[in-house]
Scaffold this active site. Structure first.
Site, PDB file in Angstrom:
ATOM      1  N   LEU A 162       0.815  -1.223   0.000  1.00 16.15           N
ATOM      2  CA  LEU A 162       0.000   0.000   0.000  1.00 16.15           C
ATOM      3  C   LEU A 162       0.839   1.259   0.000  1.00 16.15           C
ATOM      4  O   LEU A 162       0.410   2.301  -0.495  1.00 16.15           O
ATOM      5  CB  LEU A 162      -0.932   0.002   1.222  1.00 16.15           C
ATOM      6  CG  LEU A 162      -1.963  -1.116   1.303  1.00 16.15           C
ATOM      7  CD1 LEU A 162      -2.712  -1.051   2.631  1.00 16.15           C
ATOM      8  CD2 LEU A 162      -2.942  -1.043   0.139  1.00 16.15           C
ATOM      9  N   GLY A 165       7.375   3.664   3.916  1.00  9.21           N
ATOM     10  CA  GLY A 165       7.853   4.736   4.767  1.00  9.21           C
ATOM     11  C   GLY A 165       9.354   4.679   4.972  1.00  9.21           C
ATOM     12  O   GLY A 165      10.070   3.975   4.253  1.00  9.21           O
ATOM     13  N   GLY A 166       9.811   5.435   5.978  1.00 10.37           N
ATOM     14  CA  GLY A 166      11.240   5.501   6.209  1.00 10.37           C
ATOM     15  C   GLY A 166      11.844   4.216   6.728  1.00 10.37           C
ATOM     16  O   GLY A 166      13.019   3.935   6.478  1.00 10.37           O
ATOM     17  N   GLY A 168      10.030   0.993   6.553  1.00  9.48           N
ATOM     18  CA  GLY A 168       9.417  -0.226   6.055  1.00  9.48           C
ATOM     19  C   GLY A 168       8.229   0.028   5.165  1.00  9.48           C
ATOM     20  O   GLY A 168       7.887   1.170   4.841  1.00  9.48           O
ATOM     21  N   LYS A 184       2.055  -2.927   8.791  1.00 14.00           N
ATOM     22  CA  LYS A 184       3.301  -2.191   8.603  1.00 14.00           C
ATOM     23  C   LYS A 184       4.467  -3.081   9.028  1.00 14.00           C
ATOM     24  O   LYS A 184       4.524  -3.547  10.171  1.00 14.00           O
ATOM     25  CB  LYS A 184       3.286  -0.903   9.433  1.00 14.00           C
ATOM     26  CG  LYS A 184       4.514  -0.026   9.247  1.00 14.00           C
ATOM     27  CD  LYS A 184       4.366   1.244  10.081  1.00 14.00           C
ATOM     28  CE  LYS A 184       5.542   2.176   9.920  1.00 14.00           C
ATOM     29  NZ  LYS A 184       5.391   3.408  10.731  1.00 14.00           N
ATOM     30  N   ASP A 281       5.719  14.850  13.417  1.00 18.06           N
ATOM     31  CA  ASP A 281       5.954  14.444  12.032  1.00 18.06           C
ATOM     32  C   ASP A 281       4.650  14.518  11.234  1.00 18.06           C
ATOM     33  O   ASP A 281       4.322  13.623  10.457  1.00 18.06           O
ATOM     34  CB  ASP A 281       6.522  13.024  11.978  1.00 18.06           C
ATOM     35  CG  ASP A 281       7.143  12.712  10.619  1.00 18.06           C
ATOM     36  OD1 ASP A 281       7.462  13.671   9.879  1.00 18.06           O
ATOM     37  OD2 ASP A 281       7.282  11.517  10.300  1.00 18.06           O
TER      38      ASP A 281
END
Length: 376
Positions: A162, A165-166, A168, A184, A281
């Site tokens: 889908l 990210g940083g 995984g 995730k 973030d």
């Protein structure tokens, strides 16, 4: 029908009961004057003979006493019969209430099971998860078996990815025909990845809000770490704005709705959490949209409490384009840092442009500068 069955014995035995009562109530026959006659052998006074005859002969006072006894017995029989009848009627009424309640409960249970069968229910799926719970801060997250994640993601196939990210990738996981989640998978076991995993577990097991993504469970398998979230069918705000559709699905009304949802999520973190939580973030890729375009904040791996500004926590300042200048230059971290990032997200929604864009090979332009210039 039940009432008639119960009343038949009363009707059958009532004549016998009354017959017994009337038999007992009959007056005793008068003493016979023939047996053992007492014939006077000598003349007795007339008054004495009259008194003795009055004593042995039945008269009206004795009949009155017998009629009173009969009336009393009939009255007692009527009272007993009425009491029995009232008791039977009361028992039938209580039995009817009991059956009526049981019928309502059975109908309600069948309706709930029908709704659960037709709708999306987490119960059967979460029931397949390991029932163990992590202690302390992980008390609300289920420990999920690794093989269950492998089967749900088809062994983490590429076509189930889908996003990335940083630390995984995020995979689509189909646990059943009606229940889909997002998994995730954190790569490696570096210090930063482990800290993000622990931080995410900590915050999302404590924070529950309609505009913050829900954590369903976790898995630890060797050096790999997995987090399972609720499925957000419309992906991230970044993919909607800057993906192939370029925001064509986001009407003006939806954009304002998304901005309001993000503001509510931040308000909950800053005003209603004790101590206050700074996301640190906030960006369009960490704002997820469900099937109805309701926005929810995600990725709390870098979140900290207000005032907690250790050197270790400042090693991850955020994402370029969303970081407040005072935080980037002086390391001053407050809830206003999230507010600055929220302003950048608003500009993305209004202008449809990325927070940082390349204008030349070695030059970049920030959307915040464009917004500031257009304001002037």
């Amino acid at each position: 029908m039940n009432l008639l069955v119960l009343l038949i014995p009363i009707w059958v035995f009532s004549p016998s009961l009354i017959s017994v009562i009337t038999t007992d109530a009959r007056p005793d026959p008068p003493l016979s004057s023939i047996s053992d006659p007492l014939l006077p052998t000598e003349k007795q006074p007339f008054a004495q003979i009259s008194s003795e005859m009055a004593a042995h002969s039945p008269g009206p006072p004795e009949r009155i006493v017998h009629h009173q006894d009969l009336n009393k017995k009939i009255l007692i029989a009527l009272i007993v019969a009425s009491t029995l009848l009232c008791g039977i009627l009361l028992s039938l009424f209580c039995f009817w209430i009991y059956k009526h309640k049981n019928l309502k409960n059975s109908i309600a249970k069948s309706q709930q099971s029908h709704d659960a069968a037709n709708g999306i229910s987490l119960g059967p799926i979460l029931g397949r998860f390991n029932s163990l719970r992590m202690a302390d801060k992980r008390g609300s997250a289920a420990l999920i078996d690794y093989q269950l994640l492998v089967a749900a993601t088809n062994n983490f196939q590429e076509n189930n990815v889908l996003g990335e990210g940083g630390f995984g990738r995020v995979y689509k996981a189909c646990f059943s025909d009606t229940f889909i989640a997002a998994v995730k998978r954190l790569r490696g076991i570096s210090h930063d990845a482990e800290r993000e995993f622990e931080n995410e577990m900590d915050w999302l097991s404590k924070i529950k809000h309609q505009n913050i993504v829900s954590l369903l469970g976790y898995c630890i398998h060797g050096e790999a770490r997995f987090l399972v979230y609720e499925m957000m069918h419309n992906g991230s705000l970044e993919s909607q704005l800057h993906g192939p559709s370029h925001g064509s699905s986001l009407t003006w009304h939806l954009r304002m709705k998304i901005a309001l949802d993000v503001a509510r999520g931040l308000e909950f973190l800053h005003e209603h959490c004790n101590p206050p939580v700074i996301h640190r973030d906030l960006k369009s890729s960490n704002i997820l949209l469900d099937s109805n375009f309701n926005a929810k904040l995600s990725d709390f791996g870098r979140a900290i409490t207000g005032g907690n500004q250790s050197k270790d926590s400042l090693k991850l300042p955020g994402t370029l384009g969303y970081v407040a200048p005072e935080y980037l230059l002086d390391g001053k971290l407050t809830d206003k840092s999230d507010v600055y990032a929220f302003g950048v997200v608003l500009l993305e929604l209004l202008m449809g442009r990325k927070p940082v864009e390349k204008i030349k090979s070695a030059q970049c332009q920030s959307i915040s500068h464009l917004g500031h210039a257009s304001a002037h």
